[in-house]
Each structure stands twice: as C-alpha cells, then as structure tokens.
Design an enzyme around this catalytic site. Sequence first.
Site, mmCIF file in Angstrom:
data_model
loop_
_atom_site.group_PDB
_atom_site.id
_atom_site.type_symbol
_atom_site.label_atom_id
_atom_site.label_comp_id
_atom_site.label_asym_id
_atom_site.label_seq_id
_atom_site.Cartn_x
_atom_site.Cartn_y
_atom_site.Cartn_z
ATOM 1 N N VAL A 173 0.872 -1.181 0.000
ATOM 2 C CA VAL A 173 0.000 0.000 0.000
ATOM 3 C C VAL A 173 0.903 1.222 0.000
ATOM 4 C CG1 VAL A 173 -2.027 -0.991 1.084
ATOM 5 C CG2 VAL A 173 -0.201 -0.155 2.501
ATOM 6 N N CYS A 174 0.681 2.142 -0.923
ATOM 7 C CA CYS A 174 1.690 3.191 -1.086
ATOM 8 C C CYS A 174 1.064 4.494 -1.546
ATOM 9 C CB CYS A 174 2.706 2.851 -2.157
ATOM 10 S SG CYS A 174 2.926 1.140 -2.468
ATOM 11 N N THR A 175 1.897 5.529 -1.623
ATOM 12 C CA THR A 175 1.495 6.775 -2.253
ATOM 13 C C THR A 175 2.534 7.122 -3.313
ATOM 14 O OG1 THR A 175 0.533 7.554 -0.191
ATOM 15 C CG2 THR A 175 0.967 9.208 -1.879
ATOM 16 N N ASN B 38 6.200 6.888 -1.597
ATOM 17 C CA ASN B 38 6.417 6.196 -0.329
ATOM 18 C C ASN B 38 6.068 4.736 -0.535
ATOM 19 O OD1 ASN B 38 7.193 8.374 1.177
ATOM 20 N ND2 ASN B 38 5.294 8.538 2.371
ATOM 21 N N ARG C 259 -5.201 8.984 2.210
ATOM 22 C CA ARG C 259 -3.901 9.640 2.086
ATOM 23 C C ARG C 259 -3.883 10.541 0.850
ATOM 24 N NH1 ARG C 259 -1.271 4.945 0.772
ATOM 25 N NH2 ARG C 259 -3.260 3.908 1.045
#
Length: 399
Positions: free
Chosen positions: A146-148, A164, A337
């Site tokens: 799970v990221c941005t 990230n 996010r």
Amino acid sequence: MRVPERFSCALLAAAAAMATACVLAQRAYPWTENCRKATYPPSGPTYRGPVPWYTINLDLPPYKRWHEVVTDMAPGLRNIVQNIKNMVNTFFPSGKVMKMVDEHLPSMLGNLPWPFEEELKGVADVSGIPLGEIISFNIFYELFTVCTAIIGEDKKGHLFHARNMDFGIFLGWNMNNNSWTVTENLKPITVNLNFQKNNQTVFKATSFAGYVGALTGMKPGIFSLTLNERFSSNGGYLGLIEWLLGRREDTWIGFLLRSVLENATSYEEAKNLLIKTTVLAPAYFVLGGNKSGEGCVITRARKSTLDIYELKPKEGRWFLVETNYDHWKAPFFLDDRRKPAIICLNQTTQENVSLASLYDVLSTKPVLNKLTVYTTLMDVPGDVYESYLRDCPDPCIGW
Ligand SMILES: *[C@@H]1O[C@H](CO)[C@@H](O)[C@H](O)[C@H]1NC(C)=O
Ligand SMILES: *[C@@H]1O[C@H](CO)[C@@H](O)[C@H](O)[C@H]1NC(C)=O
Ligand SMILES: *[C@@H]1O[C@H](CO)[C@@H](O)[C@H](O)[C@H]1NC(C)=O
Ligand SMILES: *[C@@H]1O[C@H](CO)[C@@H](O)[C@H](O)[C@H]1NC(C)=O
Ligand SMILES: *[C@@H]1O[C@H](CO)[C@@H](O)[C@H](O)[C@H]1NC(C)=O
Ligand SMILES: *[C@@H]1O[C@H](CO)[C@@H](O)[C@H](O)[C@H]1NC(C)=O
C-alpha cells in the site's frame, strides 16, 4: 480443491484483522498534520537512514547476479522469512502450510519465466533459505503493497516522480513500540540496485534483498515506474490460486515491472506493455517519462486496463497522486492519504514542485505512516535517484 479452502481461511483471518484495525482506527483517526516544509535534505526523527547501493551485473548468469547483495543481507532476510513463517504457523498451527510451501512450491518453479527461476535458485542457495520460502517471499509483495505515488511537473515542464513504499499491513503489530513487525524487518534489507550491462546503468531500482522483481525504478533519461497495490474483489488472491492450480499465462506484476525497466526503450513502449500484459493481480502502474506531459496512472484489472489517467499540464493538471484507490472513486474513509497529498501539492504550487517539495508532501502524516518503509525521489531528465528509510514516531497513524 484444498488450496482455495486454505486461502479462504487466510481471507477470514485478514477480515478479522481488518475489523480490529477499524476499531483501533476509530480511536486513532485523524492523525493528520499541516503540510511539512523544509524536510529535505532528510534528517530528524522521520529519517531512519540511507539505503545502501549494490550493482546487479546483468552480464552474469542469472544464478550468480544476486550473490553479493544476498550474502550481505542474509541475516536480515532469514529474520523476516522466519517472522513470516511464525505468522503463518499462528494462523495455521498444524504447520501444514509451511510444509506445502517447502515441498511443493519448488516443483512449480519450472513454470517461472527466464531469468527469474535461475535468479531465485541463486538467492535460495546463497541465503541458505529453502527455495519454496524464497518463492513465497517473492509472491508476498504482490499482495501487501500500500503506497502513495506522485508525479508532478514544474512550470518549465521538468518531471518529478516520488513515492512512499508502505508495506506490511496486518503483519504483526508490535505493542512495545507501536510498529509493524514486517515493516520494521524490511528496513534493514532495503537496497538500491544499479542494474548494469557492459558496466553501464540500464536502470536503477529500490528493492528488498531476496526479491527479484521490481516495485520502484527508473531508467535514466527515459522513464520512471512504480507499482501500487489495487484491492479488488477479483483480486490477487484469485490470481494466485489460479496460478497454483496451473494457469500460467498471467504475469507476476513485480516481474512485469522488472522486465519493463530492463527491456523497454521508451516511455511509449513501457506504457504499452503495462497496458497490454495480462497480470496476476490488479494494480496501479505509475509511469513518468522524460518530458512535459509524459506521466500517467494506469488502473489495471487482471485482464484489462480500466483507465489511463494522464498529466495535462496545459489544462492545469500538473500533478497526479495515486494511493490505493481508483482515482475516480472516494478512498476508503479510514485510509485517505490522497486528499492530504493533494492539499499539500496545491499549497506547494507548480512553481515550486521539485524533489525537495515532493519529499515534504511524502513526509506529511498520514501520507507518512507506520507502514512507510522508504521514500524514493526520481528525476528522470536530471538523472537523480535517491531513496531514504523512514520512521513515523508517535503520534502517527498505523497506515
Ligand atoms: C520496535 O521494536 C522492534 C523489536 O525490538 C525493532 O526491530 C524495531 O526496529 C522497533 N521499531 C521502532 C520504530 O523503534
Ligand atoms: C567492467 O569494469 C571492470 C573494472 O572496471 C572491468 O574489469 C571489466 O572488464 C568491465 N567489463 C565490461 C563488460 O566492460
Ligand atoms: C531527457 O531530457 C533531458 C532534458 O530535457 C535531455 O537533455 C535528454 O536528452 C533527454 N533524454 C532522452 C534519452 O531523450
Ligand atoms: C530482457 O530481454 C532479454 C533479451 O530478450 C532477455 O534475455 C531477458 O530475460 C529480459 N529480461 C527480463 C527481466 O525479462
Ligand atoms: C486543489 O486545487 C485544484 C485546482 O485549484 C482544486 O480543483 C482542488 O479542489 C484542490 N484540491 C484540494 C483537495 O484542495
Ligand atoms: C516557492 O519558492 C520560493 C523560493 O524558494 C518561495 O519564496 C515561495 O514562498 C514558495 N512558494 C510557495 C507557495 O511555497
């Protein structure tokens, strides 16, 4: 059909963990903060330290390529594999699942494409970890990332791509110091890799020792590429089950990224491969190029491409943000996010978009959270590639 039964158990366990997490989240949310400024160059409590560099020589036979990095990182790799085994054995106390992994996964290897099979054998032999466990460790990243990711371009049309890497949700919460066990285990085995042919860089990537696919990488002067997990009912679990049952036409997403980074020679070629290849798990591919307007988020189902969301600087769309939700839908309310990242980018303004300002955005909670392992900053035209290990000291949200 014994395999699917086991996986449905795993899904139930994940659902139970999710319910617990929601209760925790209601107590904890929102742990947001004002957009951070001047966090770059990295320092202070959100910066764990640098990521070491290794060269992967593509002129070597695949079996030998990972020798150096895996030798150096073997203790850390054994530690994380052991922790994952312990968690699996907690869910399935009979020990049968790990027995299946050790005894049956290697015989399926004959079906993995060149050069991955040979590379995995090399990793297993050098680390002393059974091949089946190394394969599981590689499969693992297809399911829990799970990221941005952000692509932005400045007023001059200079592109920047940053991400990230958040990893390890539901994988063991350590109550002593409020951290995720697997997230913490990954930090010491995070490596920057310079893949070379004829002593020349083909591409750079940030990875975990023992993993032979790619999740984050850049081909200097040509493109940058990151993978974000996409949760969907026709998800990676189904693909994995099909693969275990013998359907082999779909590509592992981490292997696809590696192949694209290694072998695609233009932004358009990379984009085309990412759109057309059928994959084992749904995903978001975030691709940036070398010149103005070359940036997109590709939303993938396993067999098709659902959407291509592109930069349109002339129409004012000078950045794209992708977390783990389809951009045309609202994110899960406990895990937004995206909005904090967009607010901070709006505040930054197009004049000031740079690797430093993207690092500020990625350092703002909850974009930065307890799952964040590393931040990577990529400037394709400028040939800058940097990765930093992260921490998110309390108060900080768990994801
Ligand atoms: C939390 O404790 C674990 C186990 O002692 C350690 O590996 C990890 O680095 C710690 N994490 C933080 C953020 O202090
Ligand atoms: C790469 O560089 C090393 C040392 O600089 C040299 O020994 C080697 O022959 C070079 N290899 C190739 C393929 O050019
Ligand atoms: C990438 O962009 C830079 C800056 O505009 C330019 O100098 C370079 O030639 C480009 N690289 C390629 C491979 O097109
Ligand atoms: C890239 O292409 C070469 C030549 O076709 C092939 O040998 C190699 O395995 C490919 N790399 C990957 C990672 O697929
Ligand atoms: C960011 O700015 C754009 C353009 O002005 C605006 O449409 C959008 O609502 C803003 N988003 C947020 C979350 O502030
Ligand atoms: C953009 O950067 C300039 C120069 O560093 C600074 O003076 C200005 O305040 C920044 N603008 C914003 C909106 O942060």
